[in-house]
Design a protein around this motif. Structure first.
Motif, mmCIF file in Angstrom:
data_model
loop_
_atom_site.group_PDB
_atom_site.id
_atom_site.type_symbol
_atom_site.label_atom_id
_atom_site.label_comp_id
_atom_site.label_asym_id
_atom_site.label_seq_id
_atom_site.Cartn_x
_atom_site.Cartn_y
_atom_site.Cartn_z
ATOM 1 N N THR A 157 0.865 -1.182 0.000
ATOM 2 C CA THR A 157 0.000 0.000 0.000
ATOM 3 C C THR A 157 0.898 1.227 0.000
ATOM 4 O OG1 THR A 157 -0.154 0.150 2.426
ATOM 5 C CG2 THR A 157 -1.778 -1.228 1.287
ATOM 6 N N ILE A 160 -2.094 5.904 1.531
ATOM 7 C CA ILE A 160 -3.408 5.768 2.138
ATOM 8 C C ILE A 160 -3.253 5.977 3.648
ATOM 9 C CG2 ILE A 160 -4.182 4.142 0.370
ATOM 10 C CD1 ILE A 160 -3.906 1.905 2.443
ATOM 11 N N ALA A 164 -6.289 2.569 7.336
ATOM 12 C CA ALA A 164 -6.898 1.787 6.257
ATOM 13 C C ALA A 164 -6.000 0.661 5.765
ATOM 14 C CB ALA A 164 -7.254 2.714 5.088
ATOM 15 N N GLU A 167 -7.225 -3.278 6.416
ATOM 16 C CA GLU A 167 -8.381 -3.697 5.626
ATOM 17 C C GLU A 167 -8.085 -3.689 4.126
ATOM 18 O OE1 GLU A 167 -10.740 0.586 5.240
ATOM 19 O OE2 GLU A 167 -11.220 -0.775 6.897
ATOM 20 N N SER A 168 -6.985 -3.050 3.726
ATOM 21 C CA SER A 168 -6.619 -2.987 2.310
ATOM 22 C C SER A 168 -5.803 -4.198 1.855
ATOM 23 C CB SER A 168 -5.823 -1.710 2.026
ATOM 24 O OG SER A 168 -6.582 -0.558 2.316
#
Length: 327
Positions: A157, A160, A164, A167-168
């Motif tokens: 990731t 972001i 978050a 959950e990503s």
């Protein structure tokens, strides 16, 4: 050139003041003529700014070849430029560079520092170079990788919120990063069988579920990658993994979130790390620092990260073409 109000123009001028880059490649700057000329004058250099309309020039020491993409009202003090004008100009430079890359006129681009917040506030939806370049080139599988002399990190990731991240995470996304990173190391770094270590998200790799269950998802992606013949292991506790990588056990570390990757990288390679976007149809490297508004116009900015980014982009071009380089 990056944000005209930041240190981008200064580091560009300082880097291209070195004759060695003109023997390495034919650098073309996309930016603003008045900004670059004032920057050259402010640094007391004898560089000439040569405006061109496109590709087809020969690099030459003592000259910076510039493709104009803005005409800002600079006045006598660059720092009095309107923030929105500067931000929109910095985005225009990116747009023009991408068009040249997508049409094959240049093999790659090296991006200077921009201010994501300033660009967004100027009315342009922009989360960062990596996401924009992937979107405009219609690239579905891409990876932000940062590289220094002793450590390479790839991110699952990117930009972001920390809240978050958990959950990503999913197996497909992590597997994509493992695959793209492995291929990138083969294509651009001449590593025939890349060894990847995958970082856990939670302390002590979750301690068997005591501190979280995200490691089950990460482990699933690692198993799928191993099933495809990739040399990858994990999830490993992040507090020891980076040390193992620096000691030579891994060619790159796959990290779950932005700061998990960038804190150890910048600790080791603050001035010399290079940001690379893997998976694009063209080569893209970047400085690994921000606009540093507080340093702009003072002549104090280091150009080393940009120098490394230019060198690496040129070397990646040779490696992709199958010329030069070694494992």
């Amino acid at each position: 050139m990056g944000d005209p109000l930041g240190i981008g123009p200064e580091v560009v001028v300082k880097a291209l003041n070195q004759d060695s880059f003109h023997r390495l490649c034919h650098p073309l700057v996309i930016g603003d003529p008045a900004v670059l000329r004032q920057t050259v004058a402010g640094l007391g250099l004898a560089l000439q700014i040569i405006e061109v309309k496109g590709i087809g020039f020969e690099g030459e020491p003592g000259k910076i070849f510039l493709l104009p993409a803005s005409s800002l009202p600079t006045g006598k003090d660059l720092q009095k430029l309107a923030r929105d004008d500067s931000a929109r100009a910095s985005f225009a430079y990116i747009e023009k560079a991408v068009r040249l890359a997508l049409t094959g006129e240049v093999p790659g681009i090296v991006t200077g520092p921009v201010n994501k917040e300033a660009i967004h506030r100027s009315g342009i939806p922009f989360r960062g170079h990596t996401e924009y370049l992937a979107e405009i080139s219609q690239t579905k599988k891409f990876v932000m990788m940062l590289a220094g002399e002793s450590l390479r990190v790839a991110l699952v990731t990117t930009h972001i919120p920390y809240a978050a991240v958990a959950e990503s995470l999913n197996e497909e996304g992590i597997l994509n990063v493992i695959e793209v990173t492995s291929q990138g190391l083969r294509d651009f770094f001449r590593i025939s069988a890349p060894r990847l270590g995958v970082a856990a998200l939670n302390p002590h790799a979750g301690e068997g579920g005591l501190f979280g269950n995200e490691e089950r998802v990460i482990a699933g992606a690692v198993r799928k990658a191993q099933g495809k013949g990739l040399n990858v292991s994990g999830p490993w506790p992040a507090d020891t993994l980076f040390h193992r990588a620096v000691q030579g056990e891994f060619d790159a570390v796959v990290c779950m979130y932005h700061d998990q990757a960038l804190i150890p990288l910048k600790l080791l390679h603050f001035d010399s790390a290079v940001n690379i976007t893997l998976g694009l149809p063209f080569i893209r490297t970047s400085v690994d620092h921000g606009v540093a508004y507080d340093l702009a116009g003072r002549g104090l900015a280091s150009s080393r990260s940009l120098e490394e980014a230019i060198r690496l982009a040129a070397q990646m071009t040779l490696w992709r073409q199958g010329a030069g380089g070694k494992e």
